[in-house]
Design a protein around this motif. Sequence first.
Motif, short mmCIF file in Angstrom:
data_model
loop_
_atom_site.label_atom_id
_atom_site.label_comp_id
_atom_site.label_asym_id
_atom_site.label_seq_id
_atom_site.Cartn_x
_atom_site.Cartn_y
_atom_site.Cartn_z
N GLY A 180 98.96 20.52 13.24
CA GLY A 180 98.37 21.51 13.00
C GLY A 180 99.03 22.40 12.40
N THR A 181 98.62 23.62 11.82
CA THR A 181 99.13 24.50 11.19
C THR A 181 98.99 26.09 11.46
OG1 THR A 181 99.21 25.36 8.51
CG2 THR A 181 97.12 25.22 9.44
N LEU A 182 100.07 26.96 11.35
CA LEU A 182 100.26 28.32 11.94
C LEU A 182 99.21 29.20 11.14
CD1 LEU A 182 101.38 29.85 14.22
CD2 LEU A 182 103.01 30.54 12.57
N LYS A 183 98.27 29.82 11.55
CA LYS A 183 97.59 30.65 10.79
C LYS A 183 97.45 31.96 11.33
CE LYS A 183 92.84 30.37 8.81
NZ LYS A 183 93.27 29.87 7.52
N TYR A 222 98.19 35.19 15.83
CA TYR A 222 98.44 33.92 15.51
C TYR A 222 97.84 32.83 16.07
CZ TYR A 222 102.70 35.44 12.81
OH TYR A 222 103.17 36.18 11.73
N MET A 223 97.38 31.76 15.60
CA MET A 223 96.91 30.46 16.25
C MET A 223 97.20 29.26 15.63
SD MET A 223 92.76 30.79 14.74
CE MET A 223 92.68 29.07 15.03
N ILE A 224 97.40 28.10 16.10
CA ILE A 224 97.54 26.78 15.48
C ILE A 224 96.09 26.29 15.19
CG2 ILE A 224 98.36 24.59 15.91
CD1 ILE A 224 100.68 25.74 17.37
N ARG A 242 110.84 36.73 23.64
CA ARG A 242 109.21 37.07 24.18
C ARG A 242 108.34 36.46 23.13
NH1 ARG A 242 109.48 43.59 25.52
NH2 ARG A 242 110.87 43.31 27.37
N PRO A 243 108.19 35.23 23.04
CA PRO A 243 107.39 34.47 22.24
C PRO A 243 105.87 34.92 22.40
CG PRO A 243 108.02 33.07 23.89
CD PRO A 243 108.75 34.21 24.10
N GLU A 244 105.11 34.75 21.40
CA GLU A 244 103.43 35.00 21.55
C GLU A 244 103.12 34.14 22.50
OE1 GLU A 244 104.25 36.69 17.30
OE2 GLU A 244 105.01 34.86 18.61
N SER A 245 101.90 34.32 23.30
CA SER A 245 101.43 33.58 24.40
C SER A 245 100.94 32.35 23.52
CB SER A 245 100.34 34.31 24.92
OG SER A 245 99.54 33.36 25.80
N GLY A 246 101.11 31.32 24.10
CA GLY A 246 100.87 29.94 23.71
C GLY A 246 101.85 29.17 22.61
N PHE A 247 102.74 30.02 22.46
CA PHE A 247 103.80 29.79 21.30
C PHE A 247 105.00 29.63 21.87
CE2 PHE A 247 100.31 31.60 18.92
CZ PHE A 247 100.10 30.60 17.93
#
Length: 403
Positions: A246-249, A258-260, A301-306
Motif C-alpha cells: 500500500g501507500t500512505l495517503k 492518514y490512511m493506507i 502516540r502513533p495514529e490509530s491503525g498505524f
Amino acid sequence: MYMVLSSKCWRALENWRDKMSTDNNGKKLPKGIRMRGKELYEARFTYKGETYVLYNTNLKLLQNELAAKRYEVEHGFYAKESNVTVDSWFHTWMEEYKRNNVKYGTYKVYLDEYKTHIQETLGRRQLKDVRGEHIQKLFNDMAKRYSHTTVNLVRVILSGMYTQAVRNGMVLRNPVENTSIKKKKRKRKIRVMTQEEQKLFMRYSKTSQFYDLYIVALGTGMRSGELRALQWSDIDFDNKIIHVNGTLKYVAKAREKYMIDEPKSETSKRDIPMLENLVSVLREHRKHQLATRMLLGNKWRPESGFENLVFTGSFGRCISETALYEDMKKIRAQIREDGHVFGEHTPHSLRHTFATRGFERGIPPKVMQEILGHKSITMTLDIYSHVLPDKKAEEINKLAAMF
C-alpha cells in the motif's frame, strides 16, 4: 373567468402568435420563435402531445438548436432529460458507479474535490441546465488559484458524471466536452544523483532521523508513500523480501488524516528482494525503535491503525511527504555550504537514483520494471531512456572481439 379551448383552437392560437411574433426592432421572427424579455428568444414546438421549449439569446443558434431538437424528437433519438440536480446525481454516481470501482483514497478525494470546488457553484443547478460556458467559467476561476492538477481532477469528475448521465438518458450531451483547460507545463527532467552526489548525500544524512529510510529507498526504489506506509508485517527477514502492499495517503479534510491506500496500480503491489545490508539496517532500526518506544512510554502516540509502521516521525507519528522534502532540503543546504556541488534532489530522486544505478550495473529492464512496480516495460524504458544509450554502446562494444 376561465375558458377551455379545444386542441384545434390552441393550434390556431399558436399559429396566430407565430404570425404576430416580432423582435424588439419590429422584425418578424421565424415560425415557432418569439421574444421573452428584451434579449431572450424562446423556441417552442409540439410533437405527439408533448411540448418542447428552448431558449437562447442568439437567434441563429436557437434556430439551429430548434432544427436539431425537432429532428431528434421526430426520429426517436430524443430521451426526455431528467430534472435531477447536479448535487443529487453526483452522490448517486459516486455510490452506484464509483465506490466499488476506484481505490478508497480516490473515492475520498472525489468527495472532497466536489465539496470544495463544484458543489457551491453547480450543485443546486439541474443537471440538464448546466452548459459548457458554466463549466468553463468554473475552470477559468479555479486556474487563478489552483494547480493544473486540481483543475484537471475537477474536469475528470464532471466529465465522468455527465458521461454516465448521457448513457442513462438523463441528459442529451456532455457539456464538459465543450470546455478546455490550460495545458500543463512540461514535466521537469527527472533528477538522478550522480555516484558522487549519492555518496555525499549518505554521508551528510547520517544525523537525520530518516537516515534508515533513505538507505532503504536507495536500495529498493520504493516510492515515498510506499516507504512511509511500510509496516513490520511487510518485512520478511527470513526470506529477505519486502512486501509492498500500500501507500500512505494524507486526506486533509477527513477525520482520520492518514490512511493506507491501495497501491498506485496492480503491478505496484509487489515483492522486492532485500540486499544483505538492508536486512542488517532494518534489524537495527527495529531494535532502536523498540527501545525508543519503551523510553517514551505513553508519549509514544502513533495514529490509530498505524502502530506498527517501520518508519515514523517523532513520537511514532506518520511521516508526511513534506517532512521528508524539508529534511532533504536541509541536507542539501549543508552539502552546498561545505562547498560541494549538489543538485535539486527530492525524495523522488532516490527512486530514480536506485533505478539508474541498477541499469548502470546491467539489471535487465524487465527485472527493473517488476522491482519498480511499473505497469509496463514501455514506461520503464521511457523514464530511464537517458541511461540506456550508454548501456547500448557498452554492450555493442562486446562484439568488437569478433572482428
